[in-house]
Each structure stands twice: as C-alpha cells, then as structure tokens.
Motif scaffolding. Structure first.
Motif, PDB file in Angstrom:
ATOM      1  N   ARG A  70      28.544  16.696  67.945  1.00 11.67           N
ATOM      2  CA  ARG A  70      29.431  15.541  68.163  1.00 11.67           C
ATOM      3  C   ARG A  70      30.304  15.863  69.362  1.00 11.67           C
TER       4      ARG A  70
ATOM      5  N   LEU B 141      31.719  19.460  68.802  1.00 17.71           N
ATOM      6  CA  LEU B 141      31.678  20.027  67.449  1.00 17.71           C
ATOM      7  C   LEU B 141      30.235  20.267  67.062  1.00 17.71           C
TER       8      LEU B 141
ATOM      9  N   ASP C 285      31.288  23.194  61.579  1.00 20.62           N
ATOM     10  CA  ASP C 285      32.466  22.329  61.606  1.00 20.62           C
ATOM     11  C   ASP C 285      32.131  20.864  61.349  1.00 20.62           C
ATOM     12  N   ILE C 286      30.918  20.478  61.625  1.00 25.77           N
ATOM     13  CA  ILE C 286      30.425  19.136  61.327  1.00 25.77           C
ATOM     14  C   ILE C 286      28.954  19.266  60.958  1.00 25.77           C
TER      15      ILE C 286
ATOM     16  N   ILE D 147      27.592  12.918  55.824  1.00 31.94           N
ATOM     17  CA  ILE D 147      28.252  13.680  56.883  1.00 31.94           C
ATOM     18  C   ILE D 147      29.501  14.342  56.308  1.00 31.94           C
TER      19      ILE D 147
ATOM     20  N   ILE E 236      32.935  16.815  57.749  1.00 31.91           N
ATOM     21  CA  ILE E 236      33.654  17.393  58.883  1.00 31.91           C
ATOM     22  C   ILE E 236      34.820  18.192  58.319  1.00 31.91           C
TER      23      ILE E 236
ATOM     24  N   ASP F  42      38.320  19.958  59.519  1.00 34.07           N
ATOM     25  CA  ASP F  42      39.236  20.024  60.661  1.00 34.07           C
ATOM     26  C   ASP F  42      39.827  21.427  60.799  1.00 34.07           C
TER      27      ASP F  42
ATOM     28  N   SER G 267      34.451  13.383  54.466  1.00 37.45           N
ATOM     29  CA  SER G 267      33.021  13.234  54.181  1.00 37.45           C
ATOM     30  C   SER G 267      32.718  11.781  53.837  1.00 37.45           C
TER      31      SER G 267
ATOM     32  N   ASP H 283      27.429  11.224  68.773  1.00 39.63           N
ATOM     33  CA  ASP H 283      26.694  12.158  67.926  1.00 39.63           C
ATOM     34  C   ASP H 283      25.248  12.213  68.369  1.00 39.63           C
TER      35      ASP H 283
END
Length: 169
Positions: free
Chosen positions: A44, A52, A56-57, A72, A74, A76, A83, A163
């Motif tokens: 991403r 990212l 991390d993702i 998905i 993520i 931080d 999510s 993405d």
C-alpha cells in the motif's frame, strides 16, 4: 426399402445449427469478463510516499464465479488494528458489476470505534469499463476503484492510498 423420417438435408441442417450454437457459446464465453482468483495484498502506497508491506498490512481477496471474500488488517505504529471483512455474492458483465453484501465486519481500533457488523443483504450495481484485457469498476460497498489487468489488481482510493494485489496460485 428403408424409410427415413428425417431427410439427409435435415441432418446437414442439424449439423450446421449445432456448430453455430457452439460458435455463439464460445463467442459469449470469450466476451464474459472474469476476475476469478485469489489476490494477495503486496503493498500500500500512501499519499506521502510511505509504502506499507506485510506484516504491517495484510490482505486476501478471493473471487469465485459468484462469490467475493475480502479481508484486510492494518497495524498502526501504536499497535492498534484496523480490519475489514466482507462476504458477498456478485455478477459481472461487460457493462455492470452487481454485488449483494451477505455480511461485513469493521473493526477500527485506530479510530477508537466499536466493531460494526452489517448483515443488511443490500444489493447495489455499478458500471464497468472494459478495454484491452483491463476491467475497471468501483465496488458498491468499498470506496477504492479497482482495476484488474493480467495477474494484478490495483485498488486506488483518491487521496488515500494505492494498493497492489497479485493473483496467487
């Protein structure tokens, strides 16, 4: 004397009709767009240029002939999670993408919000653009625009992110 209730010309006509039907079916199949497959999120890119990548993702998107399953997650910098999961049915034609949400779950710890479950069963349709093996549309329940081309799918949220997803075997 052998009696036939179907003259020889009839057999020839029947053969021609079978071949024509077969050709029409092949032509229709060739024009029917397909996005089937499982796609894994590769990266991403954020507006500031930050990229990212897993862990991390992470994301996985699967389209069967009639079903869509999207997930998905993520994490931080503070360790909080975002999510989103969506399960739906869909149809895709050269001009329209139609989707019926079966359920979705949104967990936004990053935004400090409660988990949101949606079992509404809503159906919405959006236009599709097709050209040169490229299929483009904006899913009705997700904000980014999707572009399918070859074994890659790109999801772009204007001002938000880009993405890159790749089809996995």
């Amino acid at each position: 004397m052998k009696r036939s209730y179907f003259p020889r010309q009839g057999w020839a006509l029947l053969g021609i009709l079978v071949v024509m039907t077969w050709l029409v079916a092949l032509s229709a199949a060739a024009q029917t767009p397909s996005i089937e497959g499982t796609y894994q999120l590769v990266s991403r890119t954020l507006p500031d240029g930050t990229v990212l990548k897993p862990p991390d993702i992470m994301g996985l998107l699967t389209y069967t002939k009639t079903r869509r399953n999207f997930n998905i997650v993520i994490k931080d910098a503070t360790g909080k999670f975002y999510s989103y999961s969506l399960v739906s049915t869909y149809t895709l034609t050269p001009t329209e993408y139609s989707e019926t949400r079966l359920f979705s779950i949104l967990n936004d710890q990053v935004g400090g919000k409660d988990i949101v479950y949606d079992l509404s069963g809503k159906t919405q349709s959006v236009p599709v653009k097709m050209a040169g093996g490229r299929i483009e549309f904006k899913p009705p329940f997700d904000p980014p625009a999707l572009v399918f081309e070859g074994n890659r799918m790109t999801a772009t949220l204007e001002g938000g992110f880009v993405d890159v997803w790749e089809k996995v075997p």
